[in-house]
Design an enzyme around this catalytic site. Structure first.
Site, PDB file in Angstrom:
ATOM      1  N   HIS A 321       5.977  -1.126   6.583  1.00  0.00           N
ATOM      2  CA  HIS A 321       5.645  -2.069   7.640  1.00  0.00           C
ATOM      3  C   HIS A 321       5.738  -3.493   7.083  1.00  0.00           C
ATOM      4  CE1 HIS A 321       3.011   1.369   9.413  1.00  0.00           C
ATOM      5  NE2 HIS A 321       4.250   1.444   9.865  1.00  0.00           N
ATOM      6  N   TRP A 537       1.745  -2.512   2.089  1.00  0.00           N
ATOM      7  CA  TRP A 537       1.309  -1.402   1.219  1.00  0.00           C
ATOM      8  C   TRP A 537       1.515  -0.049   1.905  1.00  0.00           C
ATOM      9  CZ3 TRP A 537      -3.547  -2.451  -2.169  1.00  0.00           C
ATOM     10  CH2 TRP A 537      -3.686  -3.817  -2.462  1.00  0.00           C
ATOM     11  N   HIS A 538       2.434   0.032   2.860  1.00  0.00           N
ATOM     12  CA  HIS A 538       2.604   1.230   3.678  1.00  0.00           C
ATOM     13  C   HIS A 538       3.956   1.882   3.412  1.00  0.00           C
ATOM     14  CE1 HIS A 538      -0.437  -0.454   6.859  1.00  0.00           C
ATOM     15  NE2 HIS A 538      -1.005  -0.122   5.718  1.00  0.00           N
ATOM     16  N   SER A 539       4.292   2.120   2.156  1.00  0.00           N
ATOM     17  CA  SER A 539       5.584   2.706   1.799  1.00  0.00           C
ATOM     18  C   SER A 539       5.659   4.158   2.257  1.00  0.00           C
ATOM     19  CB  SER A 539       5.780   2.633   0.283  1.00  0.00           C
ATOM     20  OG  SER A 539       5.727   1.296  -0.170  1.00  0.00           O
TER      21      SER A 539
END
Length: 605
Positions: A321, A537-539
């Site tokens: 994101h 931080w949404h890998s």
């Protein structure tokens, strides 16, 4: 308690090895141990234990954002032209519990259409709802059949809220047509705002996967076969080459650990009699697989790694994101923001000694799922209109963007004038952009070939989403009674002659009309977005669950193609993105994966 920094010889062979003690890995380990206490399980974690005050105490979450911190791993992407030749550093949890130990604790679930879009047997929204309920003890509003009430993870509002800014934001958003929704995390609610729920217990403690799933099993005396090796990085999976079966892992001491790893040989091997489960996250798992010889033959050849299994999708389809954060000056009181603590004007140790209610706060008080109006879609141009018509128009379950209200300055306060701030965090939830993450050599220390791919999609649809979101969040802020102008360094440098120029004001605005942006203003905004977009931080998505010919790496049972006894359980398996902060999905993936592995191992529940 089965926590080690030097693995005893007696634990060098177990039934199941879990490579990574992150969010999903902790869930899987605990559920397997619960299902069969005689099953010997080893979790290999690269970081430390998570028994650190900055993890347990929610208000200290800012300590994990610093690049110098030791609780996260920071993956450095290449300088990317479309981002102003910047390097983006993508954090991933680097202690036991993974991201659940270091994230911002926002309770946020995927939408119904997100799970259904995976089109994978056993993973639809109705399939996943029991796991979403199983993981939580919910203390919030909403329909009882949507939530769980006896799970390991406590979900509450915490011990502190900034009620005035909550009410202010809700009133301002309502003026723009976005209503307050009782439960925005029901899988079906959309296009509104909610007073945030958090992964914080009612008594103010962070609810991470290690503390809530794994530590109780390690401490209760009933699970002597559950073991956790800390400060140990998994180098590769070991195979029985005759039948392509995973039989163990090689690991090494973590050279970046400030806690040290005494008496550990440089490379050691742990053997698994039944399963190896890789759970190293969307950034870590593809590297483990490629160093093990699983991936694209071209990538492996360049890295001088022999091919074990030809699985071209490994490391491709990277998604995150895309985050933008916008600060504002405010008339809030010191006790209504995090600014005094973050800037050092208030001593955290004193707050802890006094057991202040603010300890159980993450300063994010509102969450939103937002869609544009038909007129706003049209104004974004014909290419955007076509994308909207194809992917959003007929699916009202899908938001275009997520937003949160932050009660405080949203970054390093150094050089920021003393005062009280609030901020809007915005991220697009279904990016069209894709990146990649591959190894360049056989060793764990070799650099990565990592590109985020942000803003590389055709026709700049992701960029247009961010432009719409900037304008929308700013109009909400300008209608808030506590708004006192933009903090200019955190906004595009519109010229003073522009109607979009940043302002300062001594009181709230009256008779607010939407800002009119010129073509020149849009060009300034576009350049600023490219130079400031960052990770959320949404890998996800680097070893996705899909047919192999569609760049899939695992099947619906999480079996890695081309080999036996190797599974993956983490956010790398997501076939498509989710309209949510990803911690809840990671927990649910862990719960679903555990059930699959329990069935495959023939354990009676």
């Amino acid at each position: 308690m089965g926590l080690y920094t030097n693995l005893p010889d007696a634990v060098a062979e177990v039934d199941v090895i879990i490579a990574g003690g992150g969010t999903a890995g902790c869930v899987v380990a605990a559920r397997l141990a619960e299902a069969d206490p005689s099953l010997s399980i080893l979790v290999v974690e690269g970081g430390s234990n998570n028994d650190i005050s900055s993890i347990d105490v929610p208000v200290l979450f800012l300590s994990h954002l610093a690049p110098t911190g030791k609780t996260n791993i920071f993956y450095a992407a290449k300088k990317e032209k479309q981002l102003g030749y910047r390097e983006i550093f993508v954090p991933s949890g680097g202690v036991l519990g993974g991201g659940s130990s270091t994230n911002l604790m926002m309770y946020s679930r995927a939408q119904r259409s997100d799970f259904d879009a995976w089109k994978t047997p056993g993973w639809s929204a109705e399939d996943m709802l029991p796991y979403l309920r199983k993981l939580e003890t919910y203390h919030g509003p909403g329909a009882k059949d949507r939530h769980g009430y006896d799970g390991p993870i406590q979900v509450s509002r915490g011990t502190y809220r900034a009620a005035r800014s909550e009410d202010d934001f809700i009133s301002a958003a309502g003026k723009l047509g976005y209503p307050e929704i009782e439960d925005l995390q029901s899988l079906d609610a959309n296009n509104g705002v909610q007073r945030a729920m958090r992964y914080i217990s009612p008594d103010g403690k962070r609810q991470d996967a290690a503390s809530r799933y794994l530590h109780p099993k390690l401490q209760d005396g009933n699970h002597p076969n559950l073991h956790v090796l800390l400060h140990a990085q998994v180098v590769r999976v070991v195979f029985d080459k005759e039948n392509q079966r995973a039989v163990g892992v090689e690991y090494r001491p973590n050279p970046n650990s400030e806690w040290g790893v005494p008496n550990l040989h440089p490379i050691r091997t742990a053997m698994a009699k039944k399963l190896v489960i890789v759970s190293s996250g969307a950034c870590g798992t593809p590297s483990v697989l490629e160093r093990s010889g699983i991936g694209s033959p071209e990538v492996l050849s360049r890295a001088n790694i022999p091919v074990v299994a030809d699985v071209p999708g490994v490391g491709d389809e990277y998604e995150d994101h895309q985050l933008l954060v916008y600060p504002y000056k405010s008339s809030l009181n010191p006790e209504e923001t995090l600014d005094e603590i973050a800037s050092g004007r208030r001593d955290p140790e004193e707050i802890i000694r006094n057991n202040d209610d603010i300890l159980g706060w993450n300063c994010q008080d509102i969450t939103c799922r937002l869609r544009p109006s038909d007129a706003e879609v049209t104004a974004l141009g014909p290419e955007f209109q076509r994308s909207w018509d194809a992917d959003f128009r007929d699916n009202p379950n899908k938001p275009l963007t997520l937003m949160s209200l932050v009660s405080g300055f949203p970054g390093d306060p150094t050089g920021v004038p003393a005062g009280q701030y609030f901020a809007m965090t915005i991220f697009s939830v279904y990016p069209y952009s894709r990146g990649h993450l591959h190894v360049t050599g056989p060793n764990i220390g070799d650099p990565l070939d990592f590109e985020t791919g942000f803003f590389t999609d055709a026709n700049d649809i992701d960029l247009k989403k961010a432009m719409w979101a900037y304008k929308k969040q700013r109009e909400i802020a300008r209608r808030m009674q506590t708004y006192r102008g933009e903090f200019a360094p955190g906004h595009p440098p519109f010229p003073a002659s522009s109607k979009a120029a940043c302002i300062s004001t001594q009181g709230p605005l009256v008779d607010v009309q939407d800002i009119e942006y010129t073509t020149e203003d849009d060009a300034i905004l576009e350049k600023w977005l490219r130079e400031n977009v960052s990770t959320t931080w949404h890998s996800v998505g680097t070893c996705k669950m899909a047919p192999r010919e569609e760049k899939g790496v695992v099947d619906s049972r999480l079996r890695v193609y081309g080999v036996d006894a190797l599974r993956i359980a983490d956010l790398s398996i997501l076939p498509h993105n989710v309209a949510a902060n990803t911690n809840n999905t990671a927990l649910a993936v862990g719960e679903r994966a555990a059930d699959i592995f329990i069935e495959d191992l023939g354990i009676s529940k």
